[in-house]
Design a protein around this motif. Structure first.
Motif, short mmCIF file in Angstrom:
data_model
loop_
_atom_site.label_atom_id
_atom_site.label_comp_id
_atom_site.label_asym_id
_atom_site.label_seq_id
_atom_site.Cartn_x
_atom_site.Cartn_y
_atom_site.Cartn_z
N ASN A 167 -68.07 13.92 36.85
CA ASN A 167 -67.15 14.83 36.17
C ASN A 167 -67.50 16.27 36.55
OD1 ASN A 167 -65.87 16.51 34.34
ND2 ASN A 167 -66.19 15.13 32.59
N THR B 249 -65.99 19.06 36.02
CA THR B 249 -65.83 20.05 34.95
C THR B 249 -67.12 20.14 34.14
OG1 THR B 249 -63.63 19.11 34.81
CG2 THR B 249 -64.19 20.78 33.18
N GLN C 137 -69.82 21.85 36.15
CA GLN C 137 -69.61 23.29 36.20
C GLN C 137 -70.08 23.94 34.89
OE1 GLN C 137 -68.75 25.14 38.92
NE2 GLN C 137 -69.33 26.81 37.53
N GLN C 138 -69.75 23.24 33.78
CA GLN C 138 -70.18 23.68 32.45
C GLN C 138 -71.71 23.77 32.38
OE1 GLN C 138 -68.96 20.82 29.57
NE2 GLN C 138 -67.58 22.24 28.52
#
Lengths: 240, 123
Positions: free
Chosen positions: B77, B79, B82-83
């Motif tokens: 994942n 996202t 990146q988080q």
């Protein structure tokens, strides 16, 4: 589970253990720390059934610890106690005759993992390799409890690391428990779930390693030193 | 090889930082299989119970996934990853700001210093 209730041990007038109450749950690696003469070896020997307490009770899985408990508990002494003319393989064969739970092939696998030559005689091995062989023989037993008296003492850092890795690789944290005395707290700390601090025959503290770090923001050795100093300062002990 | 741990932080947290650091550096890729609990425990010289806790926390953080019978994998994942980068950046900035505040440097002063330094490096 190992349970000790009000265990005392006297050697003549000297009290080695005083009113020790202790529960060791299954599936943990627990370090027994404290200064020389604090009672660590005595405690291990009593749990292993090699010494009888002056008073109090010890139960291992609900059974009273006697000499016969030795068949449930794998005790590794501090000293070199083997016949020097035995080869490593012969040592394992000897263990096989002594302990029902001894798994010869597991011992050989551990020895190979630790790079100990099976055909070498113990007297020709280096001190470090004798230590590795002793560890392999102990881990060769499929015991619920391993009681190790100073497993790292006198070895160089490479041997210590090997012994630590052997213990992680070949004990099952679901079912097996390791209780080991040690002065090498810095090296042993990442290996331990909890630490029992003995001071002058009494349990001064019993704490999870991660709790010590999380709550007190210090490593085990700083924590231990602090507690011993505080205990001395509080002057609540009469035998100084 | 066994690793050295800082004295004032739980070992499992230091291991989480270590693994997330490897992911951020790109040494461990999204979707890549992680070593088993015992393999990793032996590699770094820690208790298998501690390692179990590290893997559990990573999974709760959404950084890894355990596939039944196959092992543990880094999430793919993007996202979430990146988080994770942002969280780590936030943590670094936070501790940097605390340090400069403790010494009485202003943020402006430090930003200017970093910019001057950057230009110096480029020349």
């Amino acid at each position: 589970m190992i349970a000790l209730e009000q265990v005392e041990k006297n050697y003549g007038k000297k009290q080695a253990l005083k009113g020790v109450n202790l529960i060791i749950p299954p599936g943990k690696i627990i370090g027994l720390v404290g200064e020389n003469g604090s009672g660590k070896s005595t405690l291990l020997k009593i749990i292993a059934g090699l010494t009888t307490p002056s008073s109090g009770t010890i139960q291992v899985n609900g059974l009273k610890a006697t000499r016969s408990i030795a068949s449930k508990v794998a005790y590794m002494p501090d000293a070199d106690v083997f016949y020097p003319f035995y080869s490593v393989e012969k040592l394992f064969r000897f263990y096989e005759t002594q302990f029902e739970d001894f798994n010869y092939s597991k011992a050989c696998i551990v020895a190979q993992y630790l790079n100990v030559p099976l055909d070498a005689k113990l007297k020709t091995l280096s001190k470090g390799n004798r230590g590795r062989a002793k560890m392999a023989a102990t881990l060769g037993r499929e015991a619920s409890y391993y009681l190790l008296d100073e497993p790292f003492s006198g070895f160089d850092p490479i041997v210590r690391e090997d012994i630590i890795k052997g213990m992680i690789q070949f004990t099952d944290t679901e079912t097996q428990t390791v209780l080991m005395s040690t002065h090498e707290i810095r090296e042993a700390e990442p290996l331990l779930d909890a630490i029992i601090l003995l001071n002058q025959g009494k349990i001064l503290a019993y704490e999870e390693v991660e709790t010590i770090r999380d709550q007190f923001r210090m490593d085990a050795i700083t924590w231990m030193t602090k507690l011993i100093k505080e205990g001395d300062l509080s002057g609540n002990e009469t035998y100084r | 090889m066994s690793i050295d741990f800082l004295p004032d932080k739980p070992i499992y947290q230091q291991l989480i930082d270590r693994i997330t650091g490897e992911i951020i550096r790109g040494n461990v890729k999204p979707g890549e299989k992680l070593p088993s609990v015992r393999e990793y425990a032996v590699e770094v010289g820690v208790n298998a119970n501690t390692m179990q806790r590290v893997y559990k926390e990573l999974e709760m953080m959404g950084i890894s996934e355990t596939k039944r019978g196959q092992g543990t994998f880094v999430t793919d994942n993007e996202t979430r990853l990146q988080q994770l980068r942002d969280e780590v950046k936030e943590g670094l900035v936070e501790s940097f700001l605390n340090s400069i505040e403790a010494l009485g440097f202003s943020k402006k002063e430090m930003i200017e210093f970093i910019q001057t330094r950057e230009r110096g490096e480029k020349q």
